[in-house]
Design an enzyme around this catalytic site. Structure first.
Site, PDB file in Angstrom:
ATOM      1  N   GLN A   1       0.538  -2.957  -4.723  1.00 18.30           N
ATOM      2  CA  GLN A   1      -0.170  -4.209  -4.983  1.00 18.30           C
ATOM      3  C   GLN A   1       0.548  -5.375  -4.303  1.00 18.30           C
ATOM      4  O   GLN A   1       1.401  -6.035  -4.888  1.00 18.30           O
ATOM      5  CB  GLN A   1      -0.289  -4.473  -6.489  1.00 18.30           C
ATOM      6  CG  GLN A   1      -1.193  -5.654  -6.760  1.00 18.30           C
ATOM      7  CD  GLN A   1      -1.604  -5.761  -8.204  1.00 18.30           C
ATOM      8  OE1 GLN A   1      -1.343  -4.893  -9.017  1.00 18.30           O
ATOM      9  NE2 GLN A   1      -2.252  -6.851  -8.520  1.00 18.30           N
ATOM     10  N   PHE A   2       0.163  -5.624  -3.046  1.00 20.68           N
ATOM     11  CA  PHE A   2       0.800  -6.688  -2.280  1.00 20.68           C
ATOM     12  C   PHE A   2       0.533  -8.065  -2.874  1.00 20.68           C
ATOM     13  O   PHE A   2       1.302  -9.007  -2.645  1.00 20.68           O
ATOM     14  CB  PHE A   2       0.370  -6.648  -0.807  1.00 20.68           C
ATOM     15  CG  PHE A   2      -0.962  -7.265  -0.537  1.00 20.68           C
ATOM     16  CD1 PHE A   2      -1.054  -8.585  -0.118  1.00 20.68           C
ATOM     17  CD2 PHE A   2      -2.131  -6.537  -0.704  1.00 20.68           C
ATOM     18  CE1 PHE A   2      -2.295  -9.162   0.147  1.00 20.68           C
ATOM     19  CE2 PHE A   2      -3.366  -7.100  -0.444  1.00 20.68           C
ATOM     20  CZ  PHE A   2      -3.450  -8.423  -0.019  1.00 20.68           C
ATOM     21  N   THR A   3      -0.501  -8.190  -3.682  1.00 24.44           N
ATOM     22  CA  THR A   3      -0.841  -9.513  -4.241  1.00 24.44           C
ATOM     23  C   THR A   3       0.217 -10.025  -5.212  1.00 24.44           C
ATOM     24  O   THR A   3       0.182 -11.192  -5.605  1.00 24.44           O
ATOM     25  CB  THR A   3      -2.214  -9.489  -4.937  1.00 24.44           C
ATOM     26  OG1 THR A   3      -2.190  -8.526  -5.983  1.00 24.44           O
ATOM     27  CG2 THR A   3      -3.315  -9.162  -3.940  1.00 24.44           C
TER      28      THR A   3
END
Length: 151
Positions: free
Chosen positions: A78-80
């Site tokens: 989850q790069f967010t």
């Protein structure tokens, strides 16, 4: 790295309507990789996660680790987690790792989890995923570089 840890009684991740990973009692890890992260840092995160005593013992105290309860692990990239919302209303992801680097560290982290814990369920890097879980507690912890590297 930034990792959101959620204690779950059950969880799953689906891609295009098909469940690709599911667990019963255990931990869901949402894993974000930063531009300065390394394998050594990933190893430190994993050691901390394995030793976290966040499951209840017979007296209801959080004294047990994932291994103690024979819990399962679900890891989702989850790069967010690296969203920077300081300016304007559109998040910037400038501090997240480039995709090739992030995928390599994500895969490395998964391999190390499997070595240490056995079977590990996971999502697919870069895919549009739907994560479902029953957060047990609710119990959620956020680990980042400062937490892990603090002496």
């Amino acid at each position: 790295m930034k990792i959101v840890i959620q204690r779950a009684s059950e969880a799953s991740v689906a891609i295009d309507g098909k469940v690709v990973g599911s667990i019963g009692k255990g931990l869901v890890l949402l894993l974000g990789v930063g531009s300065e992260d390394t394998r050594e840092l990933a190893d430190k995160f994993l050691e901390k996660i394995i030793k976290l005593r966040i499951f209840e013992d017979a007296e209801g105290k959080t004294n047990l680790s994932l291994a103690d309860v024979e819990g399962e692990l679900l890891v989702v990239s989850q790069f967010t987690l690296y969203a920077d919302c300081k300016r304007g209303n559109r998040p910037s992801f400038i501090n997240s790792a480039p995709p090739a680097m992030a995928e390599e560290l994500y895969e490395y982290f998964l391999d190390r989890c499997k070595e240490k814990l056995g079977a590990v369920e996971h999502g697919e890097f870069g895919a549009d995923m739907k994560v479902s879980l029953v957060n047990d507690g609710p119990f959620t912890i956020v680990l980042d570089d400062e937490t892990i590297l603090r002496k």
